[in-house]
Scaffold this active site. Structure first.
Site, PDB file in Angstrom:
ATOM      1  N   ASP A  86       0.865  -1.163   0.000  1.00 45.96           N
ATOM      2  CA  ASP A  86       0.000   0.000   0.000  1.00 45.96           C
ATOM      3  C   ASP A  86       0.912   1.226   0.000  1.00 45.96           C
ATOM      4  O   ASP A  86       2.090   1.144   0.357  1.00 45.96           O
ATOM      5  CB  ASP A  86      -0.903  -0.025   1.234  1.00 45.96           C
ATOM      6  CG  ASP A  86      -1.776   1.203   1.360  1.00 45.96           C
ATOM      7  OD1 ASP A  86      -2.400   1.591   0.361  1.00 45.96           O
ATOM      8  OD2 ASP A  86      -1.809   1.781   2.467  1.00 45.96           O
TER       9      ASP A  86
ATOM     10  N   ASP B 263      -0.233   5.089   0.836  1.00 48.48           N
ATOM     11  CA  ASP B 263      -0.490   6.124   1.825  1.00 48.48           C
ATOM     12  C   ASP B 263      -0.469   5.568   3.240  1.00 48.48           C
ATOM     13  O   ASP B 263      -1.130   4.563   3.541  1.00 48.48           O
ATOM     14  CB  ASP B 263      -1.835   6.793   1.533  1.00 48.48           C
ATOM     15  CG  ASP B 263      -1.837   7.463   0.172  1.00 48.48           C
ATOM     16  OD1 ASP B 263      -0.865   8.182  -0.121  1.00 48.48           O
ATOM     17  OD2 ASP B 263      -2.791   7.248  -0.603  1.00 48.48           O
TER      18      ASP B 263
ATOM     19  N   ASP C 244      -1.378  -0.201   6.154  1.00 51.00           N
ATOM     20  CA  ASP C 244      -1.707   0.416   7.445  1.00 51.00           C
ATOM     21  C   ASP C 244      -3.189   0.359   7.767  1.00 51.00           C
ATOM     22  O   ASP C 244      -3.583   0.647   8.899  1.00 51.00           O
ATOM     23  CB  ASP C 244      -1.323   1.903   7.409  1.00 51.00           C
ATOM     24  CG  ASP C 244      -2.278   2.695   6.511  1.00 51.00           C
ATOM     25  OD1 ASP C 244      -3.067   3.502   7.029  1.00 51.00           O
ATOM     26  OD2 ASP C 244      -2.272   2.471   5.290  1.00 51.00           O
TER      27      ASP C 244
END
Length: 217
Positions: A7, A9, A179
């Protein structure tokens, strides 16, 4: 050789490129600063809560690109990279990518943020393969609409499965880093899911499942 899926961001970046781009546009006067910031913050909170209407958000996020000359957009993005993105890239994030590269793993970023914003960031990491939400283009300009399936939640899984078929790749031995609890559908597919500076929902799920939890901050 395994697949390493990242991922972007709040995972490889110590921040959110999509939200930062909206802030940057407001600071440059490309959008109404107050109204755009309020909407940008509202959509970001909805994303964090897992309540984002992705189509509604993308209509907002892609509108400032519509009809602009590509050279103008690219020049603005170079400023954005220098001012907002490079400070978000930590030495730990670069080191993680390089460890997988040194092992011979195939590197792939899978992000819901649109390709215009994220393609230069992927290049900064030296990552060739990128799955991102694709802005529609016509006659060399963005229309403000989305092309194909948004790369978000289950859409990430759909897009990944398509990519695997095209590249004759499998998820055997694969790694996945994120996250966000929004990426649980994807993390459940990989052989080695890793929670990176996770939100509370993902942290609880990672602890329950015995997934590693790391920090790149």
């Amino acid at each position: 050789m395994s697949l390493a899926i990242f991922d972007l961001d709040h995972t490889l970046l110590a921040g959110d490129s999509d939200h930062a781009w909206g802030e940057f546009l407001a600071s440059r006067g490309w959008v109404d600063p107050d109204a755009h910031r309020r909407a940008n913050d509202r959509y970001f909170a909805q994303y964090q809560a897992g309540q984002l209407d992705i189509r509604e958000y993308l209509a907002f996020a892609l509108a400032p690109l519509a009809g602009r000359e590509r050279a103008e957009l690219d020049a603005l993005h170079r400023e954005f990279m220098a001012a907002r993105i490079l400070p978000m890239i930590t030495a730990s994030a670069r080191a993680l990518v390089e460890r997988h590269r040194a092992r011979g793993d195939r590197l792939l970023i899978v992000t819901s943020t649109n390709r215009f914003v994220t393609a230069p960031i992927a290049r900064e990491f030296g990552i060739e393969h990128l799955l991102a939400t694709d802005p529609e283009e016509r006659d060399g300009r963005y229309t403000g609409r989305v092309a194909g399936t948004p790369c978000y939640r289950e859409g990430k899984v759909e897009r990944l499965r398509e990519w695997l078929a095209v590249h004759r790749e499998t998820l055997e031995g694969s790694w996945g880093y994120s996250d966000s609890h929004n990426d649980l559908p994807l993390l459940q597919l990989v052989a080695h899911p890793v929670a990176v500076d996770p939100d509370e929902i993902l942290r609880r799920e990672a602890e329950r499942r015995g997934w590693p939890i790391i920090s790149l901050r």
